[in-house]
Design a protein around this motif. Structure first.
Motif, PDB file in Angstrom:
ATOM      1  N   GLU A   1       0.820  -1.177   0.128  1.00  0.00           N
ATOM      2  CA  GLU A   1      -0.026  -0.076   0.093  1.00  0.00           C
ATOM      3  C   GLU A   1       0.745   1.345   0.145  1.00  0.00           C
ATOM      4  OE1 GLU A   1      -2.607   2.251   3.315  1.00  0.00           O
ATOM      5  OE2 GLU A   1      -3.224  -0.078   2.876  1.00  0.00           O
ATOM      6  N   SER A   2       1.955   1.078   0.560  1.00  0.00           N
ATOM      7  CA  SER A   2       3.108   2.572   0.524  1.00  0.00           C
ATOM      8  C   SER A   2       3.712   3.109  -0.645  1.00  0.00           C
ATOM      9  CB  SER A   2       3.836   2.230   1.861  1.00  0.00           C
ATOM     10  OG  SER A   2       4.984   1.405   1.434  1.00  0.00           O
ATOM     11  N   GLY A   3       4.063   1.976  -1.333  1.00  0.00           N
ATOM     12  CA  GLY A   3       4.668   2.187  -2.730  1.00  0.00           C
ATOM     13  C   GLY A   3       6.161   2.424  -2.292  1.00  0.00           C
ATOM     14  N   TYR A   4       6.707   2.019  -1.279  1.00  0.00           N
ATOM     15  CA  TYR A   4       7.819   2.306  -0.933  1.00  0.00           C
ATOM     16  C   TYR A   4       8.620   0.683  -0.578  1.00  0.00           C
ATOM     17  CZ  TYR A   4       7.867   7.114   0.040  1.00  0.00           C
ATOM     18  OH  TYR A   4       7.866   8.656  -0.079  1.00  0.00           O
ATOM     19  N   PRO A   5       9.671   0.413  -1.056  1.00  0.00           N
ATOM     20  CA  PRO A   5      10.343  -1.015  -0.654  1.00  0.00           C
ATOM     21  C   PRO A   5      10.981  -0.897   0.760  1.00  0.00           C
ATOM     22  CG  PRO A   5      11.871   0.392  -2.078  1.00  0.00           C
ATOM     23  CD  PRO A   5      10.674   1.196  -1.967  1.00  0.00           C
ATOM     24  N   SER A   6      10.857  -2.120   1.423  1.00  0.00           N
ATOM     25  CA  SER A   6      11.518  -2.103   2.743  1.00  0.00           C
ATOM     26  C   SER A   6      12.929  -1.781   2.649  1.00  0.00           C
ATOM     27  CB  SER A   6      11.113  -3.609   3.301  1.00  0.00           C
ATOM     28  OG  SER A   6       9.887  -3.996   3.263  1.00  0.00           O
ATOM     29  N   THR A   7      13.281  -1.213   3.794  1.00  0.00           N
ATOM     30  CA  THR A   7      14.581  -0.620   3.644  1.00  0.00           C
ATOM     31  C   THR A   7      15.085  -0.665   5.301  1.00  0.00           C
ATOM     32  OG1 THR A   7      16.339   0.748   2.961  1.00  0.00           O
ATOM     33  CG2 THR A   7      14.234   1.614   3.913  1.00  0.00           C
ATOM     34  N   THR A   8      16.449   0.018   5.455  1.00  0.00           N
ATOM     35  CA  THR A   8      17.123  -0.297   6.728  1.00  0.00           C
ATOM     36  C   THR A   8      17.712   1.307   6.691  1.00  0.00           C
ATOM     37  OG1 THR A   8      17.411  -2.679   7.058  1.00  0.00           O
ATOM     38  CG2 THR A   8      18.814  -1.109   8.323  1.00  0.00           C
ATOM     39  N   GLU A   9      17.789   1.859   7.767  1.00  0.00           N
ATOM     40  CA  GLU A   9      18.510   2.959   8.235  1.00  0.00           C
ATOM     41  C   GLU A   9      19.106   3.041   9.507  1.00  0.00           C
ATOM     42  OE1 GLU A   9      15.806   6.706   6.351  1.00  0.00           O
ATOM     43  OE2 GLU A   9      15.595   6.340   8.468  1.00  0.00           O
ATOM     44  N   TYR A  10      20.267   3.639   9.358  1.00  0.00           N
ATOM     45  CA  TYR A  10      21.060   4.202  10.723  1.00  0.00           C
ATOM     46  C   TYR A  10      20.858   5.123  11.195  1.00  0.00           C
ATOM     47  CZ  TYR A  10      24.837   5.123  13.638  1.00  0.00           C
ATOM     48  OH  TYR A  10      25.676   5.630  14.954  1.00  0.00           O
TER      49      TYR A  10
ATOM     50  N   GLU B   1      18.358  -0.176   1.098  1.00  0.00           N
ATOM     51  CA  GLU B   1      17.589  -0.242  -0.103  1.00  0.00           C
ATOM     52  C   GLU B   1      18.341   1.104  -1.089  1.00  0.00           C
ATOM     53  OE1 GLU B   1      15.289  -1.250  -3.627  1.00  0.00           O
ATOM     54  OE2 GLU B   1      15.534  -2.386  -1.705  1.00  0.00           O
ATOM     55  N   TYR B   2      18.680   2.228  -0.514  1.00  0.00           N
ATOM     56  CA  TYR B   2      19.362   3.479  -1.157  1.00  0.00           C
ATOM     57  C   TYR B   2      20.341   3.685  -0.405  1.00  0.00           C
ATOM     58  CZ  TYR B   2      14.295   3.481  -3.009  1.00  0.00           C
ATOM     59  OH  TYR B   2      13.312   2.916  -3.507  1.00  0.00           O
ATOM     60  N   PRO B   3      21.575   3.159  -0.321  1.00  0.00           N
ATOM     61  CA  PRO B   3      22.775   3.324   0.521  1.00  0.00           C
ATOM     62  C   PRO B   3      22.977   4.867   0.065  1.00  0.00           C
ATOM     63  CG  PRO B   3      22.879   1.286  -0.806  1.00  0.00           C
ATOM     64  CD  PRO B   3      21.591   1.727  -1.309  1.00  0.00           C
TER      65      PRO B   3
ATOM     66  N   ALA C   1      18.548  17.784   3.325  1.00  0.00           N
ATOM     67  CA  ALA C   1      18.668  16.348   2.584  1.00  0.00           C
ATOM     68  C   ALA C   1      19.486  16.280   1.307  1.00  0.00           C
ATOM     69  CB  ALA C   1      17.221  15.687   2.207  1.00  0.00           C
ATOM     70  N   GLY C   2      20.385  15.141   1.439  1.00  0.00           N
ATOM     71  CA  GLY C   2      21.284  15.367   0.202  1.00  0.00           C
ATOM     72  C   GLY C   2      20.350  14.718  -1.085  1.00  0.00           C
ATOM     73  N   SER C   3      20.941  14.924  -2.245  1.00  0.00           N
ATOM     74  CA  SER C   3      20.223  14.761  -3.464  1.00  0.00           C
ATOM     75  C   SER C   3      19.734  13.279  -3.659  1.00  0.00           C
ATOM     76  CB  SER C   3      21.343  15.184  -4.630  1.00  0.00           C
ATOM     77  OG  SER C   3      22.518  14.233  -4.677  1.00  0.00           O
TER      78      SER C   3
ATOM     79  N   PHE D   1      15.794  12.627  -4.503  1.00  0.00           N
ATOM     80  CA  PHE D   1      15.526  12.000  -5.717  1.00  0.00           C
ATOM     81  C   PHE D   1      14.532  10.656  -5.174  1.00  0.00           C
ATOM     82  CE2 PHE D   1      16.062   8.618  -8.923  1.00  0.00           C
ATOM     83  CZ  PHE D   1      15.573   9.560  -9.914  1.00  0.00           C
ATOM     84  N   VAL D   2      14.708   9.874  -4.352  1.00  0.00           N
ATOM     85  CA  VAL D   2      14.099   8.717  -3.714  1.00  0.00           C
ATOM     86  C   VAL D   2      12.689   9.368  -3.240  1.00  0.00           C
ATOM     87  CG1 VAL D   2      14.095   6.793  -1.962  1.00  0.00           C
ATOM     88  CG2 VAL D   2      16.154   7.341  -3.586  1.00  0.00           C
ATOM     89  N   ASN D   3      12.706  10.296  -2.466  1.00  0.00           N
ATOM     90  CA  ASN D   3      11.533  10.534  -1.647  1.00  0.00           C
ATOM     91  C   ASN D   3      10.737  11.448  -2.262  1.00  0.00           C
ATOM     92  OD1 ASN D   3      11.542   8.903   0.999  1.00  0.00           O
ATOM     93  ND2 ASN D   3      13.616   9.649   0.673  1.00  0.00           N
ATOM     94  N   ILE D   4      11.289  12.314  -3.218  1.00  0.00           N
ATOM     95  CA  ILE D   4      10.351  13.483  -3.797  1.00  0.00           C
ATOM     96  C   ILE D   4      10.518  13.356  -5.191  1.00  0.00           C
ATOM     97  CG2 ILE D   4      10.299  16.110  -4.029  1.00  0.00           C
ATOM     98  CD1 ILE D   4      11.444  16.099  -1.109  1.00  0.00           C
ATOM     99  N   GLY D   5      11.598  12.995  -5.854  1.00  0.00           N
ATOM    100  CA  GLY D   5      11.684  12.879  -7.159  1.00  0.00           C
ATOM    101  C   GLY D   5      12.505  13.986  -8.170  1.00  0.00           C
ATOM    102  N   LEU D   6      13.304  14.725  -7.116  1.00  0.00           N
ATOM    103  CA  LEU D   6      14.080  15.755  -7.992  1.00  0.00           C
ATOM    104  C   LEU D   6      15.541  15.500  -7.140  1.00  0.00           C
ATOM    105  CD1 LEU D   6      14.833  18.284  -9.354  1.00  0.00           C
ATOM    106  CD2 LEU D   6      14.019  19.543  -7.334  1.00  0.00           C
ATOM    107  N   GLU D   7      16.614  15.291  -8.002  1.00  0.00           N
ATOM    108  CA  GLU D   7      17.757  15.118  -7.418  1.00  0.00           C
ATOM    109  C   GLU D   7      18.641  16.315  -7.036  1.00  0.00           C
ATOM    110  OE1 GLU D   7      21.514  12.191  -8.567  1.00  0.00           O
ATOM    111  OE2 GLU D   7      19.838  12.153  -9.886  1.00  0.00           O
ATOM    112  N   LYS D   8      18.372  16.682  -5.814  1.00  0.00           N
ATOM    113  CA  LYS D   8      19.018  18.215  -5.548  1.00  0.00           C
ATOM    114  C   LYS D   8      19.154  18.133  -4.064  1.00  0.00           C
ATOM    115  CE  LYS D   8      17.853  22.835  -5.227  1.00  0.00           C
ATOM    116  NZ  LYS D   8      16.892  23.871  -5.416  1.00  0.00           N
ATOM    117  N   ASN D   9      20.419  18.651  -3.601  1.00  0.00           N
ATOM    118  CA  ASN D   9      20.619  18.683  -2.158  1.00  0.00           C
ATOM    119  C   ASN D   9      19.814  20.113  -1.895  1.00  0.00           C
ATOM    120  OD1 ASN D   9      22.904  16.905  -1.899  1.00  0.00           O
ATOM    121  ND2 ASN D   9      24.325  18.437  -2.665  1.00  0.00           N
ATOM    122  N   ALA D  10      19.209  20.152  -0.842  1.00  0.00           N
ATOM    123  CA  ALA D  10      18.435  21.110  -0.294  1.00  0.00           C
ATOM    124  C   ALA D  10      17.798  21.106   1.091  1.00  0.00           C
ATOM    125  CB  ALA D  10      17.017  21.379  -1.020  1.00  0.00           C
TER     126      ALA D  10
END
Length: 179
Positions: free
Chosen positions: A47-56, A79-81, A111-113, A117-126
């Motif tokens: 339902e979420s549209g995101y793949p499972s992942t792990t964060e530190y 998933e997105y190292p 956030a880093g680019s 890109f993964v969460n919003i769709g634009l590859e940009k530091n901001a």
């Protein structure tokens, strides 16, 4: 710890869990400075549209009475190292009684680019968001608690606004049991 949520969009029908989180955390406090290390596995349903992942996550907090300052780095390691976000905050805590606590914070996130890109769709530091969090924790007895929580985030970067809404608001009620 273990955490899960029920999607508000599914409340009209059968409630469905959209996310399970499993985490391990360690914290050390010395002089008014707390350092917290956390590894968290996020298991999303389809339902979420995101793949499972792990964060530190690495978080540092410094409190002077009821006012605190915090910095947290969260970086994806599965998933997105390398996708990361850093959040700085000013926190305020107020104890009304043994049973009722107020927690509030104002935050600013960078956030880093890759993260954008993964969460919003634009590859940009901001600078992504300025946020406001407000929660009350109520203990009806020594172990069980209820925690209504309100969160408002305002998107800061004009280019990112083209890819998502200018702001978002969340409300939830957390229940828990302490051992």
């Amino acid at each position: 710890g273990v955490w899960s949520n029920i999607s508000a969009q599914s409340m009209a029908g059968e409630p469905t869990v959209s996310e399970y989180d499993i985490f391990v955390s360690h914290e050390i406090t010395l002089l008014n400075i707390s350092i917290n290390n956390t590894a968290a596995m996020y298991i999303f349903t389809g339902e979420s549209g995101y793949p499972s992942t792990t964060e530190y996550m690495l978080r540092a907090e410094y409190y002077t009475g009821p006012i605190g300052y915090s910095t947290e780095l969260a970086v994806d390691i599965m998933e997105y190292p390398g996708a990361y976000i850093v959040t700085h905050g000013i926190n305020y805590e107020k104890v009304f009684s043994e049973k009722l606590y107020l927690n509030t914070s104002i935050t600013l996130s960078w956030a880093g680019s890759k993260y954008n890109f993964v969460n919003i769709g634009l590859e940009k530091n901001a600078f992504n968001f300025a946020g406001l969090d407000l929660s009350f924790t109520f203990y009806p007895n020594q172990s069980f608690y209820l925690k209504p929580h309100f969160q408002y985030n305002k998107l800061l970067d004009n280019e990112l606004k083209e890819f998502m809404e200018d702001h978002n608001t969340f409300f939830g009620i957390l229940t828990g049991y302490t051992f």
